[in-house]
Design an enzyme around this catalytic site. Sequence first.
Site, PDB file in Angstrom:
ATOM      1  N   GLU A  85       0.452 -12.485   9.749  1.00  0.00           N
ATOM      2  CA  GLU A  85       1.538 -12.128  10.679  1.00  0.00           C
ATOM      3  C   GLU A  85       1.071 -11.538  11.977  1.00  0.00           C
ATOM      4  O   GLU A  85       1.640 -10.917  12.765  1.00  0.00           O
ATOM      5  CB  GLU A  85       2.500 -10.876   9.938  1.00  0.00           C
ATOM      6  CG  GLU A  85       1.735  -9.931   9.481  1.00  0.00           C
ATOM      7  CD  GLU A  85       2.564  -8.865   8.882  1.00  0.00           C
ATOM      8  OE1 GLU A  85       3.760  -8.538   9.370  1.00  0.00           O
ATOM      9  OE2 GLU A  85       2.411  -8.575   7.540  1.00  0.00           O
TER      10      GLU A  85
ATOM     11  N   CYS B  27       3.957  -9.695   5.019  1.00  0.00           N
ATOM     12  CA  CYS B  27       2.937  -9.598   4.194  1.00  0.00           C
ATOM     13  C   CYS B  27       2.788 -10.543   2.975  1.00  0.00           C
ATOM     14  O   CYS B  27       2.060 -10.562   1.977  1.00  0.00           O
ATOM     15  CB  CYS B  27       2.577  -8.004   3.640  1.00  0.00           C
ATOM     16  SG  CYS B  27       2.700  -7.005   5.129  1.00  0.00           S
TER      17      CYS B  27
ATOM     18  N   HIS C 237       1.189  -5.224  -3.566  1.00  0.00           N
ATOM     19  CA  HIS C 237       1.229  -5.034  -2.161  1.00  0.00           C
ATOM     20  C   HIS C 237       0.864  -3.649  -1.667  1.00  0.00           C
ATOM     21  O   HIS C 237       1.696  -2.899  -2.160  1.00  0.00           O
ATOM     22  CB  HIS C 237       2.216  -5.707  -1.279  1.00  0.00           C
ATOM     23  CG  HIS C 237       2.108  -5.492   0.050  1.00  0.00           C
ATOM     24  ND1 HIS C 237       1.065  -5.610   0.899  1.00  0.00           N
ATOM     25  CD2 HIS C 237       3.293  -5.054   0.927  1.00  0.00           C
ATOM     26  CE1 HIS C 237       1.534  -5.096   2.197  1.00  0.00           C
ATOM     27  NE2 HIS C 237       2.616  -4.776   2.072  1.00  0.00           N
TER      28      HIS C 237
HETATM   29  N1  COA Z   1       1.277  17.078   1.141  1.00  0.00           N
HETATM   30  C1  COA Z   1       1.414  16.234   0.328  1.00  0.00           C
HETATM   31  N2  COA Z   1       2.188  15.320   0.540  1.00  0.00           N
HETATM   32  C2  COA Z   1       2.834  15.303   1.805  1.00  0.00           C
HETATM   33  C3  COA Z   1       2.582  16.517   2.778  1.00  0.00           C
HETATM   34  C4  COA Z   1       1.714  17.280   2.201  1.00  0.00           C
HETATM   35  N3  COA Z   1       1.260  18.268   3.100  1.00  0.00           N
HETATM   36  N4  COA Z   1       3.644  16.376   3.761  1.00  0.00           N
HETATM   37  C5  COA Z   1       4.487  15.333   3.514  1.00  0.00           C
HETATM   38  N5  COA Z   1       3.935  14.652   2.242  1.00  0.00           N
HETATM   39  C6  COA Z   1       4.546  13.658   1.585  1.00  0.00           C
HETATM   40  C7  COA Z   1       5.952  13.233   1.669  1.00  0.00           C
HETATM   41  O1  COA Z   1       6.576  14.187   0.631  1.00  0.00           O
HETATM   42  C8  COA Z   1       6.238  11.930   1.444  1.00  0.00           C
HETATM   43  O2  COA Z   1       6.057  11.693   0.209  1.00  0.00           O
HETATM   44  P1  COA Z   1       7.222  10.513  -0.694  1.00  0.00           P
HETATM   45  O3  COA Z   1       7.231   9.313   0.056  1.00  0.00           O
HETATM   46  O4  COA Z   1       6.566  10.474  -2.050  1.00  0.00           O
HETATM   47  O5  COA Z   1       8.405  11.264  -0.589  1.00  0.00           O
HETATM   48  C9  COA Z   1       4.998  11.040   2.231  1.00  0.00           C
HETATM   49  O6  COA Z   1       4.239  12.325   2.460  1.00  0.00           O
HETATM   50  C10 COA Z   1       5.116  10.473   3.441  1.00  0.00           C
HETATM   51  O7  COA Z   1       5.918  11.469   4.341  1.00  0.00           O
HETATM   52  P2  COA Z   1       7.164  11.198   5.045  1.00  0.00           P
HETATM   53  O8  COA Z   1       7.782  12.286   5.895  1.00  0.00           O
HETATM   54  O9  COA Z   1       8.070  10.106   4.447  1.00  0.00           O
HETATM   55  O10 COA Z   1       6.310  10.246   6.321  1.00  0.00           O
HETATM   56  P3  COA Z   1       6.698   9.480   7.480  1.00  0.00           P
HETATM   57  O11 COA Z   1       8.295   9.790   7.902  1.00  0.00           O
HETATM   58  O12 COA Z   1       5.667   9.886   8.460  1.00  0.00           O
HETATM   59  O13 COA Z   1       6.728   7.906   6.939  1.00  0.00           O
HETATM   60  C11 COA Z   1       6.024   5.858   6.128  1.00  0.00           C
HETATM   61  C12 COA Z   1       6.090   7.194   6.220  1.00  0.00           C
HETATM   62  C13 COA Z   1       5.160   5.073   5.066  1.00  0.00           C
HETATM   63  C14 COA Z   1       7.489   5.411   6.064  1.00  0.00           C
HETATM   64  C15 COA Z   1       5.721   5.140   7.719  1.00  0.00           C
HETATM   65  O14 COA Z   1       4.126   5.638   7.794  1.00  0.00           O
HETATM   66  C16 COA Z   1       5.738   3.978   7.929  1.00  0.00           C
HETATM   67  O15 COA Z   1       6.893   3.771   8.472  1.00  0.00           O
HETATM   68  N6  COA Z   1       5.047   3.027   7.698  1.00  0.00           N
HETATM   69  C17 COA Z   1       5.178   1.594   8.187  1.00  0.00           C
HETATM   70  C18 COA Z   1       6.049   0.851   7.082  1.00  0.00           C
HETATM   71  C19 COA Z   1       5.348   0.647   5.841  1.00  0.00           C
HETATM   72  O16 COA Z   1       4.316   0.746   5.272  1.00  0.00           O
HETATM   73  N7  COA Z   1       6.414   0.414   4.869  1.00  0.00           N
HETATM   74  C20 COA Z   1       6.011   0.188   3.322  1.00  0.00           C
HETATM   75  C21 COA Z   1       6.777  -0.920   2.708  1.00  0.00           C
HETATM   76  S1  COA Z   1       6.106  -2.635   3.350  1.00  0.00           S
END
Ligand code: COA
Length: 390
Positions: free
Chosen positions: A79, A111, A233
């Site tokens: 992609e 993906c 994935h």
């Molecule tokens: N210690 C341990 N865990 C912690 C933490 C800490 N100090 N602080 C936060 N976390 C955890 C949260 O509880 C959360 O866990 P959960 O998902 O099990 O609830 C996780 O870390 C991620 O935190 P979140 O606030 O949701 O992160 P974010 O808003 O920055 O977004 C993604 C995370 C993955 C959604 C973001 O990086 C993203 O959009 N990535 C690209 C898209 C992607 O990969 N999608 C996947 C499907 S293809």
Amino acid sequence: MKIGIDKIGFYAPHLYVDMNKLAVRRNVEPEKFTIGIGQEKMAVPPITQDSVTLAANAALEVLDENDKEAIDFVIFGTETGIDNSKSAAVYVHHLLGLNPHARTVEVKHACYGATAAIQMAKGHIALNPESKVLVLASDIARYGLNSSGEATQGAGAVGMVISADPAILALEDKSAYLADDVMDFWRPVYSDKALVDGKLSNEKYISFFAKVWEQYKEKTGRELKDFEAITFHLPYTKMGKKALKPVLEETTEDVQERLKANYQISTEYNRNVGNIYTGSLYLSLLSLLEQKEDLEAGARIGMFSYGSGAVGEFFTGILQDGYREHLKIKEHDELFASRKEVSVDEYEAIFEETLPTDGSSIELDVNSDPAQIYLAGVTDHMRRYVNKEK
Ligand code: COA
């Protein structure tokens, strides 16, 4: 006839950034990245590596002269292709010196591309049992500095030879799949960075897995106990765990423990490379096969492929006798051990360094890239690739 993965190679750029240090710079607790998201190191591609060179370097590792002659179809899943018209597959075909009587094509669905490629390859081999197909899965995941997706970037490629009587994994015929038009992740043609609705992509991933797993059970009558491991994935290593967890309730504690332990092993390489988009599932499979020493031939491995936008597929394979002898375990240990850490400042500078988009030419400094195949520059709108050994 058995059809499946006969060889599997992998390549990641020689640079990485430590996620603990990136977290500190971004003012988040390191545990968010290392536990909450589940990433330790993120591969950083130098400007001399793109999806073509990563794929060519991955395939290079596994192809012998017989393969080069027998491969008559190269399918490149990506992609993050480098051209809106010319297929990335034909560059790799040339760089590796493959049989000229071949088809070369690029496929895309976020993906999921490489899984589509594998399914096409199966059909081709069923009709042409003497042929081999080279399936490439290669991407550079870019969301942007300081973006919410930044911790889930990465770069790398997997190259697989699909053939009859495969040495590693025979793919089974039945699979379950699902499509739905969803805006969870996309990249308009004018942007070099992906746009993402992170929460929606997580939800869709989990619901797609639940639905294809239900359909798979209906189609086959199989249950979780029939699997030694299920690989996913992995845009980040916590993702598959979130999808697997609710489904585990269907089975006994023993089976739950086995699948959880094997899932953990299957995340090892991904945790240290980051997201490689279409190659991520196959990197996870490789991690399981190479890092779990006692996986026995005959074991059934499940694979869940998800491509935002969205398509999901659950399919399976059976490990073949002597499969471990066909893996490149030592080479991959060396690849990981020889990588160099870059500071967050260096990572940011490398991230910002991009090729010209106004048609001007550029000569790249290639001396610091140890890869056998690299991008040397751009002249007259054409990328110039070099295979040092050719
Ligand atoms: N210690 C341990 N865990 C912690 C933490 C800490 N100090 N602080 C936060 N976390 C955890 C949260 O509880 C959360 O866990 P959960 O998902 O099990 O609830 C996780 O870390 C991620 O935190 P979140 O606030 O949701 O992160 P974010 O808003 O920055 O977004 C993604 C995370 C993955 C959604 C973001 O990086 C993203 O959009 N990535 C690209 C898209 C992607 O990969 N999608 C996947 C499907 S293809």
